[in-house]
Design a protein around this motif. Structure first.
Motif, PDB file in Angstrom:
ATOM      1  N   VAL A  47       0.831  -1.200   0.000  1.00 43.84           N
ATOM      2  CA  VAL A  47       0.000   0.000   0.000  1.00 43.84           C
ATOM      3  C   VAL A  47       0.865   1.249   0.000  1.00 43.84           C
ATOM      4  O   VAL A  47       0.663   2.163  -0.799  1.00 43.84           O
ATOM      5  CB  VAL A  47      -0.958   0.016   1.212  1.00 43.84           C
ATOM      6  CG1 VAL A  47      -1.727   1.328   1.278  1.00 43.84           C
ATOM      7  CG2 VAL A  47      -1.928  -1.155   1.146  1.00 43.84           C
ATOM      8  N   GLU A  48       1.846   1.305   0.919  1.00 41.29           N
ATOM      9  CA  GLU A  48       2.710   2.477   1.055  1.00 41.29           C
ATOM     10  C   GLU A  48       4.173   2.052   1.066  1.00 41.29           C
ATOM     11  O   GLU A  48       4.496   0.905   1.372  1.00 41.29           O
ATOM     12  CB  GLU A  48       2.372   3.236   2.335  1.00 41.29           C
ATOM     13  CG  GLU A  48       0.965   3.803   2.306  1.00 41.29           C
ATOM     14  CD  GLU A  48       0.581   4.504   3.602  1.00 41.29           C
ATOM     15  OE1 GLU A  48       1.392   4.506   4.552  1.00 41.29           O
ATOM     16  OE2 GLU A  48      -0.519   5.054   3.654  1.00 41.29           O
ATOM     17  N   ARG A  49       5.055   2.991   0.776  1.00 38.24           N
ATOM     18  CA  ARG A  49       6.494   2.698   0.727  1.00 38.24           C
ATOM     19  C   ARG A  49       6.997   2.095   2.029  1.00 38.24           C
ATOM     20  O   ARG A  49       7.870   1.236   2.028  1.00 38.24           O
ATOM     21  CB  ARG A  49       7.295   3.973   0.449  1.00 38.24           C
ATOM     22  CG  ARG A  49       7.145   4.486  -0.939  1.00 38.24           C
ATOM     23  CD  ARG A  49       7.979   5.715  -1.154  1.00 38.24           C
ATOM     24  NE  ARG A  49       7.673   6.309  -2.458  1.00 38.24           N
ATOM     25  CZ  ARG A  49       8.442   7.167  -3.062  1.00 38.24           C
ATOM     26  NH1 ARG A  49       9.564   7.587  -2.510  1.00 38.24           N
ATOM     27  NH2 ARG A  49       8.092   7.646  -4.238  1.00 38.24           N
ATOM     28  N   GLU A  50       6.459   2.562   3.132  1.00 36.03           N
ATOM     29  CA  GLU A  50       6.904   2.092   4.445  1.00 36.03           C
ATOM     30  C   GLU A  50       6.661   0.601   4.642  1.00 36.03           C
ATOM     31  O   GLU A  50       7.268  -0.015   5.511  1.00 36.03           O
ATOM     32  CB  GLU A  50       6.208   2.870   5.565  1.00 36.03           C
ATOM     33  CG  GLU A  50       6.525   4.343   5.597  1.00 36.03           C
ATOM     34  CD  GLU A  50       5.762   5.157   4.549  1.00 36.03           C
ATOM     35  OE1 GLU A  50       4.603   4.800   4.223  1.00 36.03           O
ATOM     36  OE2 GLU A  50       6.338   6.128   4.039  1.00 36.03           O
ATOM     37  N   ARG A  91       6.932   3.874  -7.959  1.00 35.15           N
ATOM     38  CA  ARG A  91       5.718   4.191  -8.728  1.00 35.15           C
ATOM     39  C   ARG A  91       5.123   2.939  -9.370  1.00 35.15           C
ATOM     40  O   ARG A  91       3.935   2.913  -9.679  1.00 35.15           O
ATOM     41  CB  ARG A  91       6.011   5.245  -9.791  1.00 35.15           C
ATOM     42  CG  ARG A  91       6.175   6.638  -9.225  1.00 35.15           C
ATOM     43  CD  ARG A  91       6.203   7.698 -10.312  1.00 35.15           C
ATOM     44  NE  ARG A  91       7.202   7.484 -11.339  1.00 35.15           N
ATOM     45  CZ  ARG A  91       8.442   7.953 -11.295  1.00 35.15           C
ATOM     46  NH1 ARG A  91       8.844   8.689 -10.284  1.00 35.15           N
ATOM     47  NH2 ARG A  91       9.281   7.697 -12.276  1.00 35.15           N
ATOM     48  N   GLY A  92       5.934   1.932  -9.548  1.00 33.76           N
ATOM     49  CA  GLY A  92       5.447   0.691 -10.152  1.00 33.76           C
ATOM     50  C   GLY A  92       4.863  -0.304  -9.179  1.00 33.76           C
ATOM     51  O   GLY A  92       3.966  -1.067  -9.540  1.00 33.76           O
ATOM     52  N   VAL A  93       5.341  -0.309  -7.922  1.00 35.32           N
ATOM     53  CA  VAL A  93       4.922  -1.364  -6.993  1.00 35.32           C
ATOM     54  C   VAL A  93       4.177  -0.875  -5.756  1.00 35.32           C
ATOM     55  O   VAL A  93       3.599  -1.676  -5.035  1.00 35.32           O
ATOM     56  CB  VAL A  93       6.124  -2.230  -6.543  1.00 35.32           C
ATOM     57  CG1 VAL A  93       6.792  -2.904  -7.732  1.00 35.32           C
ATOM     58  CG2 VAL A  93       7.117  -1.435  -5.727  1.00 35.32           C
ATOM     59  N   VAL A  94       4.178   0.425  -5.487  1.00 35.25           N
ATOM     60  CA  VAL A  94       3.514   0.976  -4.301  1.00 35.25           C
ATOM     61  C   VAL A  94       2.167   1.561  -4.732  1.00 35.25           C
ATOM     62  O   VAL A  94       2.113   2.478  -5.540  1.00 35.25           O
ATOM     63  CB  VAL A  94       4.386   2.055  -3.620  1.00 35.25           C
ATOM     64  CG1 VAL A  94       3.656   2.673  -2.442  1.00 35.25           C
ATOM     65  CG2 VAL A  94       5.717   1.460  -3.171  1.00 35.25           C
TER      66      VAL A  94
END
Length: 136
Positions: A47-50, A91-94
């Motif tokens: 969902v998020e980078r974290e 930008r591709g996976v999050v």
């Protein structure tokens, strides 16, 4: 939830808000449906980078550094190029960083913020699960 027309792809997405009043609005229901369809098509992994593990990020960064160095780029530009490649990877996976499949000028994060503004409450994508029969 979303089930693709062929029955081989399905998505469950959990979207939270502060009150049940907002959860029953059409805007909220449309957002949840659009998110599920987007996840089916774009296949994000978090969902998020974290939510990406430090190990995955480090491995990806090292891979990009090797790629850039082997391409013969000047050493003083390597870090900047790798940072750009990392942003593209995110930008591709999050999910929240992805461009919306229906309108590429808008990110999923922007779409969620728009619904939050319309409803006057914080709307948050908690988690999702994407199921694809025949793919491990």
């Amino acid at each position: 939830s979303y089930i693709h027309h062929n029955g081989r792809l399905g998505v469950l997405v959990e979207v939270n808000c502060e009150t049940d009043f907002v959860a029953r609005t059409e805007d909220f229901a449309i957002l949840a449906r659009q998110l599920a369809e987007h996840i089916a098509g774009a296949a994000p992994i978090v969902v998020e980078r974290e939510h990406l593990s430090a190990e995955v990020i480090d491995r990806k960064r090292k891979s990009f550094e090797e790629e850039v160095r082997s391409a013969g780029k000047p050493e003083h530009l390597v870090a900047r190029i790798v940072d750009g490649k990392m942003e593209a990877y995110f930008r591709g996976v999050v999910l929240m960083d992805q461009a919306w499949v229906r309108e590429a000028k808008i990110t999923i994060g922007d779409l969620v913020k728009d619904v939050s503004a319309k409803t006057g409450e914080a709307v948050r994508v908690r988690r999702f699960a994407r199921f694809h029969m025949g793919i491990a």
